[in-house]
Design a protein around this motif. Structure first.
Motif, PDB file in Angstrom:
ATOM      1  N   VAL A 162       0.836  -1.202   0.000  1.00 26.62           N
ATOM      2  CA  VAL A 162       0.000   0.000   0.000  1.00 26.62           C
ATOM      3  C   VAL A 162       0.872   1.254   0.000  1.00 26.62           C
ATOM      4  N   ILE A 204      -2.207  -6.367   5.534  1.00 25.90           N
ATOM      5  CA  ILE A 204      -1.264  -5.687   4.633  1.00 25.90           C
ATOM      6  C   ILE A 204       0.146  -6.228   4.869  1.00 25.90           C
ATOM      7  N   CYS A 212       3.385  -1.138   3.954  1.00 27.02           N
ATOM      8  CA  CYS A 212       2.756   0.154   3.704  1.00 27.02           C
ATOM      9  C   CYS A 212       3.800   1.244   3.861  1.00 27.02           C
TER      10      CYS A 212
END
Length: 374
Positions: free
Chosen positions: A169, A187, A190
């Motif tokens: 991300v 996730i 990031c």
């Protein structure tokens, strides 16, 4: 009016709070001293909280550089030659991320949204079923279009169809002003930067890696393609600082980290969810006035979940005239950078102090000036 007096309402860098501004004035410290060690330890622990990450697993990284450095970290550490990467593109910065991955040898497939829109989730499902992707990149908010992706929904799709794919991300324009749950959403990596919704000075690349990525970096399969961005070099440094035992690889940006420490303390004292709410409230009020009172059209679809809360991108007849009018009154906004519509819109940033400090009236002033120049 002098530049120093201008109100900066671009999508980053942003206006700094007085506390964060003062934190830049810390005297030089030894990067391995107990004094700086305590500052960096607190910063890393608070970075975990910022990302809503696990308290024990994974690792935060704070490295001198811009948000763009995060792309290089992904390419240098998670891509081998001819690895397949899927890029979900909603604007210029999504495209730049794809370009970076190609430089590191990735075979990139792109799913490109119509300007101002998101990629339909069904297309993402179909693409994930076609082949095995090493990673997928999601630009949470593309600063060129102010489009907000539903990262939670897309991450769930990836985990269902292709659980081995790393979920990456780009949160440069979202972390601190948009809802984000690193652990809950599954996730893998990031990346963000200090100068936007975190309300700190430019100059720091801030990211979080999942335990799965950390384990890969520690494995025999790991082959970094860069020296400075090697996570294998940085991992023991960050682990050491977070555990209270400073170690050396490259000299950290001491003053910048001290200001980030102050910014993160402000965010967490306010409450992360409260910050998200304040940004959403400011954004909605501003967008409503522009669209309903002035009859302007936003680049991102609105009202909808695909409109970012940290900036507003809006079509105007004469962007140059509007920008010049605001600058003449001490307010600096940004022009368009999405090639197909670059000469047709403006961008206004409302992150950090601008959205969260009730004592300032930057956005109402900006709206008044836009209405005059329209």
């Amino acid at each position: 009016m002098s530049t120093e007096a201008d109100t900066l309402l671009i999508p980053g860098p942003v206006i700094l709070s007085s506390k964060v501004q003062r934190a830049l004035d810390v005297p030089s410290l030894s990067h391995t001293s107990p004094e700086f060690g305590a500052i960096f330890q607190r910063t890393l622990k608070n970075t975990r909280k910022l990302f809503k990450a696990d308290e024990k697993e994974g690792q935060p990284f704070v490295i001198a550089g811009s948000g763009t450095l995060g792309w290089d970290i992904v390419g240098a550490n998670l891509i081998d030659n001819n690895d397949s990467a899927l890029v979900v593109s909603t604007g210029v910065f999504s495209e730049f991320f794809a370009e970076c991955l190609e430089l590191y040898g990735a075979n990139v497939d792109k799913l490109t949204a119509e300007v101002g829109d998101v990629v339909p989730t069904e297309k993402i499902r179909e693409k994930l079923k076609e082949k095995n992707y090493k990673l997928i990149t999601l630009t949470h908010v593309d600063t060129s279009t102010a489009v907000l992706l539903n990262v939670k929904e897309i991450a769930e799709i990836v985990r269902q169809i292709s659980p081995e794919t790393y979920i990456i991300v780009d949160g440069v324009c979202s972390i601190g002003c948009e809802e984000f749950e690193f652990k809950k959403w599954g996730i893998d990596y990031c990346l963000t930067a200090s100068q936007k919704a975190l309300g700190a000075p430019a100059g720091l690349s801030i990211s979080f890696a999942s335990q799965r990525v950390v384990d890969f970096v520690k494995s025999d399969k790991y082959k970094p393609k860069s020296y400075f961005t090697s996570l294998k070099k940085w991992l023991p440094i960050m682990e050491g600082y977070e555990n209270g035992t400073p170690k050396y690889f490259a000299t950290p940006a001491i003053q910048s980290i001290n200001s980030l420490d102050a910014a993160l303390q402000e965010i967490l004292e306010d409450g992360l969810e409260a910050r998200w709410t304040k940004h959403a409230k400011m954004s909605t009020e501003f967008k409503d006035k522009l669209t309903k009172e002035l009859g302007l059209k936003l680049v991102s679809k609105y009202p909808a979940e695909s409109a970012a809360h940290g900036l507003t991108a809006i079509y105007v007849d004469e962007p140059g005239k509007v920008i010049s009018h605001l600058k003449a009154h001490g307010v600096v906004i940004a022009g368009g950078i999405m090639p197909s519509i670059a000469t047709k819109y403006i961008r206004v940033g409302h992150m950090g102090v601008t959205a969260c400090d009730p004592s300032v009236d930057y956005i109402p002033t900006c709206y008044k000036l836009i209405s005059e120049a329209k």
